[in-house]
Each structure stands twice: as structure tokens, then as C-alpha cells.
Design an enzyme around this catalytic site. Structure first.
Site, PDB file in Angstrom:
ATOM      1  N   ASP A  19       0.870  -1.183   0.000  1.00  0.00           N
ATOM      2  CA  ASP A  19       0.000   0.000   0.000  1.00  0.00           C
ATOM      3  C   ASP A  19       0.901   1.226   0.000  1.00  0.00           C
ATOM      4  O   ASP A  19       2.100   1.134   0.278  1.00  0.00           O
ATOM      5  CB  ASP A  19      -0.882  -0.014   1.266  1.00  0.00           C
ATOM      6  CG  ASP A  19      -1.803   1.200   1.309  1.00  0.00           C
ATOM      7  OD1 ASP A  19      -2.322   1.603   0.256  1.00  0.00           O
ATOM      8  OD2 ASP A  19      -1.986   1.773   2.403  1.00  0.00           O
ATOM      9  N   SER A  20       0.309   2.376  -0.266  1.00  0.00           N
ATOM     10  CA  SER A  20       1.057   3.625  -0.188  1.00  0.00           C
ATOM     11  C   SER A  20       1.500   3.893   1.254  1.00  0.00           C
ATOM     12  O   SER A  20       2.393   4.700   1.469  1.00  0.00           O
ATOM     13  CB  SER A  20       0.177   4.770  -0.673  1.00  0.00           C
ATOM     14  OG  SER A  20      -1.031   4.792   0.057  1.00  0.00           O
ATOM     15  N   CYS A  82      -3.712  -1.039  -2.170  1.00  0.00           N
ATOM     16  CA  CYS A  82      -3.989   0.391  -2.371  1.00  0.00           C
ATOM     17  C   CYS A  82      -4.936   0.565  -3.563  1.00  0.00           C
ATOM     18  O   CYS A  82      -4.651   0.078  -4.660  1.00  0.00           O
ATOM     19  CB  CYS A  82      -2.667   1.098  -2.635  1.00  0.00           C
ATOM     20  SG  CYS A  82      -2.833   2.853  -2.979  1.00  0.00           S
ATOM     21  N   GLU A 161      -5.659   9.166   9.457  1.00  0.00           N
ATOM     22  CA  GLU A 161      -4.282   9.080   9.972  1.00  0.00           C
ATOM     23  C   GLU A 161      -4.178   9.790  11.326  1.00  0.00           C
ATOM     24  O   GLU A 161      -3.395   9.419  12.179  1.00  0.00           O
ATOM     25  CB  GLU A 161      -3.304   9.730   8.983  1.00  0.00           C
ATOM     26  CG  GLU A 161      -3.244   9.031   7.646  1.00  0.00           C
ATOM     27  CD  GLU A 161      -2.141   7.978   7.539  1.00  0.00           C
ATOM     28  OE1 GLU A 161      -1.152   8.093   8.278  1.00  0.00           O
ATOM     29  OE2 GLU A 161      -2.302   7.055   6.720  1.00  0.00           O
ATOM     30  N   CYS A 193     -11.140   3.171  -0.863  1.00  0.00           N
ATOM     31  CA  CYS A 193      -9.850   3.656  -0.364  1.00  0.00           C
ATOM     32  C   CYS A 193      -9.547   2.872   0.902  1.00  0.00           C
ATOM     33  O   CYS A 193     -10.451   2.606   1.707  1.00  0.00           O
ATOM     34  CB  CYS A 193      -9.954   5.150  -0.054  1.00  0.00           C
ATOM     35  SG  CYS A 193      -8.499   5.822   0.761  1.00  0.00           S
ATOM     36  N   HIS A 195      -8.359   3.614   3.658  1.00  0.00           N
ATOM     37  CA  HIS A 195      -8.608   4.236   4.956  1.00  0.00           C
ATOM     38  C   HIS A 195     -10.087   4.305   5.334  1.00  0.00           C
ATOM     39  O   HIS A 195     -10.418   4.451   6.506  1.00  0.00           O
ATOM     40  CB  HIS A 195      -8.054   5.669   4.956  1.00  0.00           C
ATOM     41  CG  HIS A 195      -6.563   5.739   4.991  1.00  0.00           C
ATOM     42  ND1 HIS A 195      -5.769   5.141   4.028  1.00  0.00           N
ATOM     43  CD2 HIS A 195      -5.709   6.337   5.862  1.00  0.00           C
ATOM     44  CE1 HIS A 195      -4.501   5.376   4.315  1.00  0.00           C
ATOM     45  NE2 HIS A 195      -4.440   6.094   5.425  1.00  0.00           N
TER      46      HIS A 195
END
Ligand code: DGL
Length: 275
Positions: A19-20, A82, A161, A193, A195
Site C-alpha cells: 500500500d502507499s 492500495c 491518519e 480507499c 482508509h
């Protein structure tokens, strides 16, 4: 995806997941739950996150570098956790790598089509994912009659985050992004996404109960399981998994935030610089 795996790679080899950054751990967690005997090497590109606003060429280059690193670690399959990397780089990775490559967009699209009742599917993701049209294409390849309504939600990633999962600021922004989708009658919403699954309770409140929220992590893990079984690459039921976590920068931050995604603390995060 090509035929025979590279020499030395077999059922006991680990699965590469990248993932990023940290968000792809939601996918790693689903793999650990569904395929408890499989080992994972997870790479989070914390030095170059976020991928969402970057050009497709840049995301493809980063994805190629990470995949080559993971293949050198002897992985038997690659999961692109991702959404942005899947949207921009999946065909290139599949063409270049000697192992099966699984992305998150097709499994998410399949789950959305299975869930929708009225055929009005909302998709939310980073700017890059939405601009690529990847979800729209994947959904309409299965259900050409479906209406797909897309909305980039770039501010959600930094909120997650920051741990602002139920914060008033996050709720305000969520209304800004999601009210138009609600007003246009979507009955299913793809959380496109890594997140966004962490914002599920808040997003659910904002869009209202009848809207089904699709998190592609579980569907992706199921597809991985089927692929490994078909190719004779599944770990033996007696195998004890061994997971490795690698970050391209700030391993302590990775380790701290990872708990939120994985549900358990990490005792060791390796650092590897690419590019
Ligand atoms: N992992 C990215 C995705 O799923 C979100 C974070 C980023 O922008 O890099 O699209």
C-alpha cells in the site's frame, strides 16, 4: 498473470501485500482472518504517501519498484491493497510479474453489484482513483445497467491518519462529500480507499442506514484464497504464519498507527528505502 511461479516459490512462500502507507493493513487483516496459515510480507510506502493526488505515471513507477522488491523477497502472489495503485498500475503489474497479482477494485465492484437493490452505486476514493474511472469500468463490466456516481474524498485520509474517526470536523466534511450522493439516491456505497473502512460508523450515519457500505478487503482476501487454491499455492493447514512489516520511512509512526488498522500492536517494523 503468467503461468509457473519463479523457482523456489511454492505453497510455503509468503504473500506480498503493498500500500502507499498504513491503510492497506485493513486488507492484510482480512487475509490473516480468512487465510490464517498464510505468511505475509507487507510493504507500506510511508516515505512517498499519499498516492491519491499523484500522477498515474508516478504511481505506476512506485508500484513497480515495490513489486520488484517483494518478488525479490520470494512472494508467491501479490495483493495491491492500495486502491489508487490498483486503479493506475494493475494491468502493468500483471503484465510484468511472474506471479498472480490481485487488486482491490474488481473484488469491490463485484461486492457492490451483488449488494445493490436499485442499481444506483456510489463510489468514493482518492482523486486518482476517481479520476481513473476504474471502479466505474469494473462495475459496468459486470452490470452495464448500473448507475455509478463517484465522489473524491481527499480529506478523509488525513483525518483517519490523525485518528479523527468520530470527530465533528470529520462529520462536517463527510456531509459535504456524501450529501450529494445521498440526494441522488445511491443505495450502495463503495469505500474505494484503504482508509475509509475505519470511518464506516460515521459514513453509515451520514448516508443513512439503508445504504449498504462495501469494503473490498474481505472480498479481496476471498479472491486471493481462490487464486492460491487454483494454482496449488495455498499454505498447508499445519503451517505457522510468519508476518513481516516493512516501511520505507518512519517505522515508529507506522508501528503506532498500525494498531488502529490491524487491531494488534506490531513488535518490529523493518525499514527499506526504494527509488
Ligand atoms: N492507499 C490509498 C488508497 O487506497 C489512500 C492513501 C493515499 O492517498 O496514498 O487509495
Amino acid at each position: 498473470m503468467s503461468g509457473a511461479p519463479p523457482s523456489g516459490v511454492g505453497p510455503a512462500s509468503p504473500i506480498g501485500v503493498f500500500d502507499s502507507g498504513i491503510g492497506g493493513l485493513t486488507v492484510a487483516r482480512a487475509i490473516m482472518r480468512q487465510l490464517p496459515h498464510e505468511s505475509i510480507v507487507y510493504f507500506g510506502d510511508t516515505a512517498r504517501v499519499p498516492y491519491g493526488p499523484k500522477s498515474p505515471e508516478t504511481v505506476r513507477r512506485y508500484s513497480r519498484e515495490i513489486s520488484e522488491y517483494l518478488v525479490r523477497q520470494g512472494v508467491k502472489a501479490l495483493v495491491v491493497a492500495c486502491n489508487t495503485a490498483t486503479a493506475h498500475a494493475l494491468p502493468a503489474l500483471r503484465a510484468a510479474l511472474p506471479i498472480p497479482v490481485i487488486g482491490v477494485v474488481e473484488p469491490g465492484a463485484r461486492a457492490a453489484v451483488a449488494a445493490t437493490r436499485g442499481g444506483r452505486i456510489g463510489v468514493i476514493g482518492t482523486q486518482g482513483t476517481i479520476a481513473s474511472g476504474a471502479y466505474e469500468r469494473a462495475i459496468q463490466a459486470i452490470a452495464p445497467e448500473a448507475a455509478v456516481l463517484s465522489q473524491p474524498c481527499p480529506l478523509f485520509v488525513p483525518f483517519v491518519e490523525e485518528g479523527w474517526l468520530a470527530h465533528e470536523a470529520t462529520r462536517l466534511v463527510a456531509h459535504e462529500y456524501l450529501d450529494p450522493l445521498h440526494d441522488r439516491g445511491v443505495d450502495t456505497l463503495v469505500l474505494g480507499c484503504t482508509h475509509y473502512p475505519l470511518l464506516k460508523p460515521l459514513i453509515g450515519e451520514v448516508v443513512g442506514r439503508p445504504v449498504r457500505l462495501i469494503d473490498s478487503a474481505e472480498e479481496t482476501a476471498a479472491e486471493l484464497g481462490r487464486t492460491l487454491a487454483e494454482r496449488g499455492l495455498a499454505a498447508s493447514p499445519g503451517a505457522t504464519p510468519r508476518h513481516r512489516f516493512v516501511a520505507s520511512d518512519a517505522p515508529e509512526h507506522f508501528s503506532r498507527i498500525a494498531q488502529r488498522f490491524l487491531g494488534t500492536p506490531l513488535d518490529h517494523v523493518e525499514t527499506v528505502t526504494l527509488g
